[in-house]
Write a protein that holds these residues in place. Structure first.
Motif, mmCIF file in Angstrom:
data_model
loop_
_atom_site.group_PDB
_atom_site.id
_atom_site.type_symbol
_atom_site.label_atom_id
_atom_site.label_comp_id
_atom_site.label_asym_id
_atom_site.label_seq_id
_atom_site.Cartn_x
_atom_site.Cartn_y
_atom_site.Cartn_z
ATOM 1 N N GLY A 15 0.833 -1.220 0.000
ATOM 2 C CA GLY A 15 0.000 0.000 0.000
ATOM 3 C C GLY A 15 0.852 1.247 0.000
ATOM 4 N N THR A 17 1.877 3.092 -2.444
ATOM 5 C CA THR A 17 1.715 4.038 -3.560
ATOM 6 C C THR A 17 0.833 5.234 -3.214
ATOM 7 O OG1 THR A 17 0.009 2.561 -4.386
ATOM 8 C CG2 THR A 17 2.171 2.390 -5.432
ATOM 9 N N SER A 18 0.184 5.203 -2.040
ATOM 10 C CA SER A 18 -0.593 6.395 -1.657
ATOM 11 C C SER A 18 -0.891 6.387 -0.163
ATOM 12 C CB SER A 18 -1.898 6.496 -2.462
ATOM 13 O OG SER A 18 -2.754 5.435 -2.155
ATOM 14 N N ILE A 20 -1.589 6.416 3.673
ATOM 15 C CA ILE A 20 -0.875 6.042 4.898
ATOM 16 C C ILE A 20 0.373 5.203 4.592
ATOM 17 C CG2 ILE A 20 -1.109 4.625 6.987
ATOM 18 C CD1 ILE A 20 -4.067 5.607 7.114
ATOM 19 N N ARG A 42 0.335 -1.356 -7.028
ATOM 20 C CA ARG A 42 0.067 -1.717 -8.432
ATOM 21 C C ARG A 42 0.363 -0.579 -9.389
ATOM 22 N NH1 ARG A 42 -6.090 -3.062 -7.545
ATOM 23 N NH2 ARG A 42 -5.680 -1.198 -6.314
ATOM 24 N N ARG A 43 0.127 0.677 -8.983
ATOM 25 C CA ARG A 43 0.191 1.781 -9.944
ATOM 26 C C ARG A 43 1.638 2.136 -10.306
ATOM 27 N NH1 ARG A 43 -3.817 5.618 -6.761
ATOM 28 N NH2 ARG A 43 -3.097 4.265 -5.069
ATOM 29 N N ASP A 61 -0.008 -7.141 -7.153
ATOM 30 C CA ASP A 61 -1.433 -7.036 -6.819
ATOM 31 C C ASP A 61 -1.704 -8.012 -5.688
ATOM 32 O OD1 ASP A 61 -4.182 -7.164 -6.670
ATOM 33 O OD2 ASP A 61 -4.508 -7.201 -8.838
ATOM 34 N N VAL A 62 -2.015 -7.506 -4.503
ATOM 35 C CA VAL A 62 -2.213 -8.409 -3.352
ATOM 36 C C VAL A 62 -3.504 -9.222 -3.481
ATOM 37 C CG1 VAL A 62 -0.865 -6.973 -1.762
ATOM 38 C CG2 VAL A 62 -3.358 -6.690 -1.855
ATOM 39 N N ALA A 89 -0.108 -2.301 4.635
ATOM 40 C CA ALA A 89 -1.070 -1.188 4.595
ATOM 41 C C ALA A 89 -2.030 -1.251 3.416
ATOM 42 C CB ALA A 89 -0.318 0.148 4.561
ATOM 43 N N THR A 145 -4.838 -2.004 10.652
ATOM 44 C CA THR A 145 -6.263 -2.301 10.865
ATOM 45 C C THR A 145 -7.044 -0.993 10.731
ATOM 46 O OG1 THR A 145 -6.093 -2.098 13.285
ATOM 47 C CG2 THR A 145 -5.726 -4.304 12.309
ATOM 48 N N TYR A 159 -16.051 -4.045 5.291
ATOM 49 C CA TYR A 159 -14.749 -3.414 5.591
ATOM 50 C C TYR A 159 -14.493 -3.507 7.095
ATOM 51 C CZ TYR A 159 -11.243 0.266 6.255
ATOM 52 O OH TYR A 159 -10.105 0.966 6.610
ATOM 53 N N LYS A 163 -11.530 -5.652 9.103
ATOM 54 C CA LYS A 163 -10.553 -5.038 10.010
ATOM 55 C C LYS A 163 -10.653 -5.645 11.419
ATOM 56 C CE LYS A 163 -8.666 -2.196 7.073
ATOM 57 N NZ LYS A 163 -7.238 -2.286 6.715
ATOM 58 N N PRO A 190 -7.357 6.265 12.827
ATOM 59 C CA PRO A 190 -8.718 6.823 12.811
ATOM 60 C C PRO A 190 -8.996 7.251 11.361
ATOM 61 C CG PRO A 190 -7.189 8.500 13.524
ATOM 62 C CD PRO A 190 -6.358 7.293 13.178
ATOM 63 N N VAL A 192 -8.276 9.259 8.375
ATOM 64 C CA VAL A 192 -7.058 9.991 8.012
ATOM 65 C C VAL A 192 -7.133 10.389 6.538
ATOM 66 C CG1 VAL A 192 -4.540 9.784 7.753
ATOM 67 C CG2 VAL A 192 -5.654 8.715 9.710
ATOM 68 N N SER A 194 -6.525 10.554 2.931
ATOM 69 C CA SER A 194 -5.958 9.577 1.979
ATOM 70 C C SER A 194 -6.884 9.458 0.772
ATOM 71 C CB SER A 194 -5.792 8.206 2.635
ATOM 72 O OG SER A 194 -7.023 7.512 2.644
ATOM 73 N N GLU A 195 -6.585 8.498 -0.102
ATOM 74 C CA GLU A 195 -7.419 8.255 -1.286
ATOM 75 C C GLU A 195 -8.411 7.113 -1.060
ATOM 76 O OE1 GLU A 195 -4.756 7.678 -4.636
ATOM 77 O OE2 GLU A 195 -3.491 9.306 -3.927
HETATM 78 N N1 LIG Z 1 -7.541 6.669 5.582
HETATM 79 C C1 LIG Z 1 -8.311 6.259 6.579
HETATM 80 O O1 LIG Z 1 -9.217 6.974 7.053
HETATM 81 C C2 LIG Z 1 -8.058 4.913 7.189
HETATM 82 C C3 LIG Z 1 -8.588 4.649 8.449
HETATM 83 C C4 LIG Z 1 -8.357 3.414 9.025
HETATM 84 C C5 LIG Z 1 -7.613 2.464 8.356
HETATM 85 N N2 LIG Z 1 -7.105 2.741 7.125
HETATM 86 C C6 LIG Z 1 -6.323 1.695 6.446
HETATM 87 O O2 LIG Z 1 -5.063 2.204 6.086
HETATM 88 C C7 LIG Z 1 -4.557 1.464 4.977
HETATM 89 C C8 LIG Z 1 -4.081 2.448 3.918
HETATM 90 O O3 LIG Z 1 -5.208 3.114 3.378
HETATM 91 P P1 LIG Z 1 -5.191 4.636 2.926
HETATM 92 O O4 LIG Z 1 -6.168 5.339 3.734
HETATM 93 O O5 LIG Z 1 -3.800 5.131 2.869
HETATM 94 O O6 LIG Z 1 -5.829 4.486 1.461
HETATM 95 P P2 LIG Z 1 -5.274 4.726 -0.001
HETATM 96 O O7 LIG Z 1 -4.637 6.055 -0.121
HETATM 97 O O8 LIG Z 1 -6.419 4.406 -0.898
HETATM 98 O O9 LIG Z 1 -4.142 3.610 -0.149
HETATM 99 C C9 LIG Z 1 -4.468 2.257 -0.338
HETATM 100 C C10 LIG Z 1 -3.228 1.531 -0.799
HETATM 101 O O10 LIG Z 1 -3.560 0.142 -0.944
HETATM 102 C C11 LIG Z 1 -3.047 -0.308 -2.182
HETATM 103 N N3 LIG Z 1 -3.874 -1.384 -2.719
HETATM 104 C C12 LIG Z 1 -5.233 -1.454 -2.773
HETATM 105 N N4 LIG Z 1 -5.604 -2.581 -3.404
HETATM 106 C C13 LIG Z 1 -4.456 -3.229 -3.740
HETATM 107 C C14 LIG Z 1 -4.180 -4.437 -4.433
HETATM 108 N N5 LIG Z 1 -5.151 -5.232 -4.908
HETATM 109 N N6 LIG Z 1 -2.880 -4.802 -4.605
HETATM 110 C C15 LIG Z 1 -1.881 -4.031 -4.154
HETATM 111 N N7 LIG Z 1 -2.086 -2.873 -3.489
HETATM 112 C C16 LIG Z 1 -3.348 -2.481 -3.310
HETATM 113 C C17 LIG Z 1 -3.074 0.913 -3.098
HETATM 114 O O11 LIG Z 1 -2.086 0.776 -4.110
HETATM 115 P P3 LIG Z 1 -2.363 0.577 -5.678
HETATM 116 O O12 LIG Z 1 -3.714 1.138 -6.001
HETATM 117 O O13 LIG Z 1 -1.227 1.271 -6.349
HETATM 118 O O14 LIG Z 1 -2.273 -0.898 -5.856
HETATM 119 C C18 LIG Z 1 -2.693 2.017 -2.130
HETATM 120 O O15 LIG Z 1 -1.300 2.131 -2.057
HETATM 121 C C19 LIG Z 1 -5.699 0.567 4.503
HETATM 122 O O16 LIG Z 1 -5.506 -0.740 5.011
HETATM 123 C C20 LIG Z 1 -6.925 1.200 5.147
HETATM 124 O O17 LIG Z 1 -7.952 0.275 5.357
HETATM 125 C C21 LIG Z 1 -7.307 3.948 6.526
#
Ligand SMILES: NC(=O)c1ccc[n+]([C@@H]2O[C@H](COP(=O)([O-])OP(=O)(O)OC[C@H]3O[C@@H](n4cnc5c(N)ncnc54)[C@H](OP(=O)(O)O)[C@@H]3O)[C@@H](O)[C@H]2O)c1
Length: 263
Positions: A15, A17-18, A20, A42-43, A61-62, A89, A145, A159, A163, A190, A192, A194-195
């Motif tokens: 994770g 590429t974007s 957290i 992946r990107r 690709d996970v 992540a 998580t 989701y 988690k 919490p 945060v 992100s995308e």
């Molecule tokens: N942001 C929040 O509010 C929040 C809160 C609690 C927990 N989280 C957790 O924090 C973690 C990071 O999320 P984020 O908020 O930073 O979101 P994000 O910006 O959308 O990042 C998600 C990351 O997961 C990767 N990913 C998704 N599907 C994938 C696949 N099939 N294979 C490989 N990589 C994959 C994406 O990379 P590619 O698209 O390049 O593959 C990207 O790097 C996640 O586990 C999320 O559940 C986030």
């Protein structure tokens, strides 16, 4: 040795590429201990951006079957034998409405990416980590998580469940590995910046409430350095401390009782 990120020599971040994962990968690479960091995603354009920032980048690709995941892990261990830390992540988030048609394919993918792929990756890395541990090298497994592991958000029901499963796995894994040099740190964010919410078009609304990524990253790296068993902030911290922390001792006691009975 305490399971601190300061003891890590080579860290694989999924994770990366974007959001957290990317922020943690960059912050870990900038630690005074200068661990090598490998970012996975992946990107391709984002992976190239990581390389420009001095981080090794690997495309994967996970959402892969277990043979592909095992091959990827073996390739990573061969290419980077120093890997001693996993920050897991990669994650996706989808809404689900049981009063309408439920997209079971989307549910299965979400569960696979957020839970099974992480469990599979950990299990395939484990022999490598056990060898390192036996030679006294500390290792660290850090799945990401969510505060929603402790209090589910009903509109993202699967989701939240994925988690909660991952949080439960972290608690068991930590106790199973107590007599090794392999630490388990659960990273529980919490809401945060992100995308993550782009896929459901809720980013703009949530951006009014989310924790800025820079603030989140700073706090999380500090917890990672202290070696907190669960690194959580904001609402996630409140929920963890109220509902989950009191259970951690019981998980440990349950393992001890089971060990006594099996003697
Ligand atoms: N942001 C929040 O509010 C929040 C809160 C609690 C927990 N989280 C957790 O924090 C973690 C990071 O999320 P984020 O908020 O930073 O979101 P994000 O910006 O959308 O990042 C998600 C990351 O997961 C990767 N990913 C998704 N599907 C994938 C696949 N099939 N294979 C490989 N990589 C994959 C994406 O990379 P590619 O698209 O390049 O593959 C990207 O790097 C996640 O586990 C999320 O559940 C986030």
């Amino acid at each position: 040795m305490a399971p601190s990120i300061d003891n890590s020599r080579c860290v694989l971040v999924t994770g990366a590429t974007s959001g957290i994962g990317r922020a943690l990968a960059l912050a870990i690479a900038a630690l005074p201990s200068h661990p090598k960091v490998i970012g996975v995603g992946r990107r391709k354009d984002r992976l190239a951006g990581l390389k420009d920032a001095g981080i090794d980048a690997e495309e994967f690709d996970v959402n892969a079957d277990r043979v592909k995941t095992k091959n990827f892990v073996e390739e990573m261990i061969q290419k980077y034998p120093e890997i001693d830390t996993l920050v897991l992540a990669a994650g996706v988030q989808r809404e689900v409405n049981f009063k309408k048609e439920v997209d079971l394919d989307a549910i299965a993918t979400e569960l696979h990416v957020n839970y099974f792929s992480i469990l599979a990756m950990i299990s395939f890395f484990m022999p490598h980590f056990m060898t390192k541990s036996a030679s006294g090298q500390p290792c660290l497994i850090a799945p990401v998580t969510s505060g929603l592991a402790y209090i589910p958000a009903p509109w993202i029901a699967n989701y939240s469940a994925s988690k909660a499963a991952l949080h439960s796995l972290c608690s068991s894994l930590r106790v199973q590995l107590e007599d090794t040099e392999i630490g388990v740190i659960e990273i529980s964010p919490p809401l945060v910046e992100s995308e993550l919410h782009d896929a459901e078009g809720t980013t703009e609304a949530l951006s009014k409430f989310w924790m800025p990524l820079s603030e989140y990253t700073k706090e999380t790296i500090a917890g990672f350095q202290r070696g907190d068993s669960v690194v959580c902030n904001g609402m996630a911290k409140n929920a963890y401390e109220k509902f989950e922390k009191p259970k951690e001792q019981m998980v440990s006691e349950m393992a001890k009782r089971a060990a006594t009975h099996s003697k």
